[in-house]
Design an enzyme around this catalytic site. Sequence first.
Site, PDB file in Angstrom:
ATOM      1  N   ARG B 297      -4.093   4.518   7.272  1.00 30.63           N
ATOM      2  CA  ARG B 297      -3.050   5.250   6.544  1.00 30.63           C
ATOM      3  C   ARG B 297      -1.896   4.326   6.170  1.00 30.63           C
ATOM      4  O   ARG B 297      -1.402   4.361   5.049  1.00 30.63           O
ATOM      5  CB  ARG B 297      -2.541   6.419   7.395  1.00 30.63           C
ATOM      6  CG  ARG B 297      -3.510   7.565   7.387  1.00 30.63           C
ATOM      7  CD  ARG B 297      -3.105   8.713   8.296  1.00 30.63           C
ATOM      8  NE  ARG B 297      -4.068   9.794   8.125  1.00 30.63           N
ATOM      9  CZ  ARG B 297      -3.996  10.978   8.710  1.00 30.63           C
ATOM     10  NH1 ARG B 297      -3.005  11.248   9.541  1.00 30.63           N
ATOM     11  NH2 ARG B 297      -4.910  11.900   8.478  1.00 30.63           N
ATOM     12  N   TYR B 437      -7.100  10.069  -0.288  1.00 32.40           N
ATOM     13  CA  TYR B 437      -7.944   9.610   0.828  1.00 32.40           C
ATOM     14  C   TYR B 437      -7.141   9.180   2.059  1.00 32.40           C
ATOM     15  O   TYR B 437      -5.941   9.027   1.982  1.00 32.40           O
ATOM     16  CB  TYR B 437      -8.995   8.606   0.380  1.00 32.40           C
ATOM     17  CG  TYR B 437      -8.625   7.232  -0.134  1.00 32.40           C
ATOM     18  CD1 TYR B 437      -7.388   6.654   0.033  1.00 32.40           C
ATOM     19  CD2 TYR B 437      -9.600   6.492  -0.793  1.00 32.40           C
ATOM     20  CE1 TYR B 437      -7.120   5.379  -0.428  1.00 32.40           C
ATOM     21  CE2 TYR B 437      -9.335   5.204  -1.265  1.00 32.40           C
ATOM     22  CZ  TYR B 437      -8.104   4.660  -1.075  1.00 32.40           C
ATOM     23  OH  TYR B 437      -7.841   3.406  -1.527  1.00 32.40           O
ATOM     24  N   GLU B 438      -7.825   9.074   3.143  1.00 31.64           N
ATOM     25  CA  GLU B 438      -7.166   8.882   4.460  1.00 31.64           C
ATOM     26  C   GLU B 438      -6.150   9.978   4.750  1.00 31.64           C
ATOM     27  O   GLU B 438      -5.145   9.736   5.433  1.00 31.64           O
ATOM     28  CB  GLU B 438      -6.498   7.503   4.547  1.00 31.64           C
ATOM     29  CG  GLU B 438      -7.413   6.328   4.355  1.00 31.64           C
ATOM     30  CD  GLU B 438      -8.557   6.270   5.359  1.00 31.64           C
ATOM     31  OE1 GLU B 438      -8.434   6.866   6.444  1.00 31.64           O
ATOM     32  OE2 GLU B 438      -9.578   5.637   5.037  1.00 31.64           O
ATOM     33  N   GLY B 439      -6.449  11.185   4.292  1.00 27.23           N
ATOM     34  CA  GLY B 439      -5.523  12.301   4.493  1.00 27.23           C
ATOM     35  C   GLY B 439      -4.628  12.468   3.290  1.00 27.23           C
ATOM     36  O   GLY B 439      -3.846  11.581   2.957  1.00 27.23           O
ATOM     37  N   GLN B 444      -0.593  14.345   5.572  1.00 27.08           N
ATOM     38  CA  GLN B 444       0.475  13.491   6.108  1.00 27.08           C
ATOM     39  C   GLN B 444       1.686  14.330   6.459  1.00 27.08           C
ATOM     40  O   GLN B 444       2.344  14.123   7.486  1.00 27.08           O
ATOM     41  CB  GLN B 444       0.892  12.416   5.084  1.00 27.08           C
ATOM     42  CG  GLN B 444      -0.232  11.566   4.521  1.00 27.08           C
ATOM     43  CD  GLN B 444      -1.032  10.853   5.581  1.00 27.08           C
ATOM     44  OE1 GLN B 444      -0.471  10.347   6.554  1.00 27.08           O
ATOM     45  NE2 GLN B 444      -2.345  10.832   5.429  1.00 27.08           N
TER      46      GLN B 444
END
Lengths: 596, 596
Positions: B297, B437-439, B444
């Site tokens: 992240r 992506y990656e949340g 977040q």
Amino acid sequence: MSYVAPVKDMLFAINELAGLSEVNALPGCEDATAETVEAVLEENAKFAGEVVAPLNWEGDKAPSYWQDGQVFTTKGFKEAFKLFGEAGWQGVQHPQEFGGQGLPKLVATPCIEMLNSASISFALCPLLTDGAIEALLTAGSDEQKAIYLENLISGKWTGTMNLTEPQAGSDLAMVRSRAVPQGDGTYKVFGTKIFITYGEHDMAENIVHLVLARTPDAPEGVKGISLFIVPKFLVNADGSLGARNDAHCVSIEHKLGIKASPTAVLQFGDHGGAIGTLVGEENRGLEYMFIMMNAARFGVGMQGIGVAERAYQKAVQYARDRVQSRDLAGSAGPVSIIHHPDVRRMLMSMRAQTEGARSLAYVAAALSDVAHHHENPETRKANQTVYEYLVPIVKGWSTEMSLDVTSTGVQVHGGMGFIEETGAAQHYRDAKILTIYEGTTAIQANDLVGRKTVRDGGATAKALIAQVRAVEAELAAVGTPDMLAIQAQLALGSAALEDVVNFVVANVKQDIKAVFAGSVLYLKLAGIVLGGWQMARAALIAHKKLQAGEGDAAFYQAKIVTARFFADHILSAAQGLRSAIVSGSAGVLGLPVDQF
Amino acid sequence: MSYVAPVKDMLFAINELAGLSEVNALPGCEDATAETVEAVLEENAKFAGEVVAPLNWEGDKAPSYWQDGQVFTTKGFKEAFKLFGEAGWQGVQHPQEFGGQGLPKLVATPCIEMLNSASISFALCPLLTDGAIEALLTAGSDEQKAIYLENLISGKWTGTMNLTEPQAGSDLAMVRSRAVPQGDGTYKVFGTKIFITYGEHDMAENIVHLVLARTPDAPEGVKGISLFIVPKFLVNADGSLGARNDAHCVSIEHKLGIKASPTAVLQFGDHGGAIGTLVGEENRGLEYMFIMMNAARFGVGMQGIGVAERAYQKAVQYARDRVQSRDLAGSAGPVSIIHHPDVRRMLMSMRAQTEGARSLAYVAAALSDVAHHHENPETRKANQTVYEYLVPIVKGWSTEMSLDVTSTGVQVHGGMGFIEETGAAQHYRDAKILTIYEGTTAIQANDLVGRKTVRDGGATAKALIAQVRAVEAELAAVGTPDMLAIQAQLALGSAALEDVVNFVVANVKQDIKAVFAGSVLYLKLAGIVLGGWQMARAALIAHKKLQAGEGDAAFYQAKIVTARFFADHILSAAQGLRSAIVSGSAGVLGLPVDQF
């Protein structure tokens, strides 16, 4: 990939906000009764949704392509455009004398929105043709009108605008194309034009290029530009097509979006000269082109609204279907993501901005109708002035918001949004041209500051602010929590806008760069305040209908919620914008060029 | 299409804002002297600019493609990745014990930024590999470390993260992949994983898939997920490659951007079962995956900053070169468009947001270094807490701002920006995945609200706000017009942030949906206030240097102007955000689902 036109919201904006009954009462607008307008919209919605909307993704997958000077459009476009012409859709707002339906701009405007929701790429061809029709109606000779208008209005031929050259983008003073009189009333035109939308295609029998060029003795700069008709095929006296003219498409662009719409490089006169005829008088070309441009700018604003609506519908559909994670307030299992607050926020943001921009644009369209048709010349002039103030805002703000809305639309889809086959990304790519062509947002903002604000000392802007304040008083009088919340933000917004108008008028002479450093922000501020004004009016009307127990209660309740969202989430940016405009020029202008 | 790393600005952020000297004083960070760091950055800048940057557009034109289960990357990627590994760039922040350089995160961070400016598509492979290394370092057995780490750190092998399944995107509770113990210490893994970045490619000898799956008796939900190593090729005891494992790429996605980076659908176990080994303990997979995720992240935040910097440089170049229209203040002929105020505003907006996000990220990296290396466990813990507060902001805000910056980058190019060959549009397309992506940004923001704010009653947030206020006092003490203008906006910003933190903490229990309706806006507010804080610190430092007559005066003057711009144009949105969060939930949540 489906699209269902929001006819109910459109009719609300037409009837309640823009005042169709007043427009219908104007001389020449008698046909535009509420019943007729509803029927036209329903029919147009069907055409846009069923015939055009399914072509949009096809056009992205298999764009127009160039081969040996010819351009072949996406499969299905040609047939759809034929149906479009036959059904009379090109002629909605054009005179019955030349085969049009002669309906007001207030009726044509939702039709343009729907066609653009269905497919911007497709809708561009009629949009440019509309511009050519407007220019010829205003400045064309009787002979030119007789030759071209009926065929353009029927969709048999199409029109183009040829302004840009490699060295002349926003700056038309740099146009170099030449037009040499032949002594027989015609000219030979030479030059290269780029970014010509539908400059070549296979959807019509002829293409009517309207071309800016300089005659041999023309003065320098924009005052030496004339406008010419240069048809792809010359037209014989009997209206039949003659020889192929020397106007050729040498390539089309490989673009980020609107891929089905061919963007042509046109060479005029490489083989002896392209035959053209002068429109109106020499050296007045820019003036005539602005007729096309203003119509087209408003139309591009509608493109922004159209693509935003389409992206919204798509995101809503996905958010209803996609099941992921539990409800925050507690649920046994995962729920569809429309139940998650941030998804809801994103959808509301898309919805509120789209409805706000639609409301303002339709109100502007009605002003234009009054400006064209009212019996009293002073009323005409007053309405034209307000309309012209709103055009750069409708163009600039509606398209800027479409970037935000289509971006949010991808975000709602999560990872699937990044996959092209999902279709959300296409709207994101397509929308990106809207803040650029027909004058970038900065060009709109220059117009708003220069011609529309400074020239009358801010009078038009302030008259609008006074109308906003009247609505604030109404909101306060109703006094429900929603109305008071909307009132609070609207009051902050109108105060910010007034400060900015004062700042612009007061500083433009002594510090012109400081004023123009904030010009785009002024445009955005005007957009959210005036869009917020219309959403507030909508909330008041909805409140009254609910009180009276009239109509669709759920629709009116939704309108109040959407107006509330607009006030709290969109209009609430006003103070920040005000401060960036009034105090922000030092940061904009302080860096020496060599430090970038 | 060139990229020149902004080493000067990076060194300023590293030395002056993040405090390299304090990091260098930590045990284990002795190598990171100012001289070494500068040399590393210069060398990395050369590699990124000369080797990788030219590949970026190639990767967009000729993306990775799939053929019969194999993926072939863009021509040149394989060779560049080999050079990358050989030069030791994969190992910058990894332990010397396994062949890394053992440098602090503060040094690795600018390297990651540069690689992403050069090419996000390329940089993704090392980024995911970093995550795999982190996970194995933390949770891997000694045997696993011995087998995998050296080859990953040398770039001989690469790593992947396998979380997502068709029904399990953000919601990992829905993961269905199965891992069946074989009684010999290994497991057979079965399942489908989607969106696997570099899940298959030809740039390395082996691919180390880290895969989330459920063992047969695992509990439901996220507490029943374990983490497995499933290599593409099994590894023999002597470290040589064994049989091809039953993990196959069945397709890759057709994406909006980062086209050179293959996004794979992986089938595990379709031909009998993919052999895997457990990482750490059963059912603790999510915990380990979060190690990778948190590193990743932060890395994605750097991608946002990297692509923003690249887009900025490109726009500046175009604005210098493109000549169009006269200067507003009067010039004989047309000027390069960098002289036009709105172009200047756009460039400053790109620059200020990029520098603000960079400053905050580098400061966060230094906090992470202290959290890892400081002798005092309480100091470690305190720094870790602040770092963890900042991770969702670095990820969420830096990527959201990259959407704005890359969009503005296209706009600066006008019509040319819409033409793919220009290259500006690629950055716009590439950036769009970063907020997903990656949340997603919403994920977040959930993290920021839930784990990072509510859990400690807002204490970490308020400690940061206290630091912001100390800077406000310094600005007021200096008292120049620029410092006072920055102070005014920073004070409004910190007050807004404090109100919001109080609102979040006070309301999360009784009205959780109202709080989460504003979670993304809280994240954005925290981003601009904390980014504004760092820009204000930068302005103060620049002011002192100028007063002392030290260093490059032009650089420091530019820093003050940029900080001023940030305050007036970016930070000034704080009050609007505050009001949307505190008052805006009614509009977000008021519409019944059937009215969308």
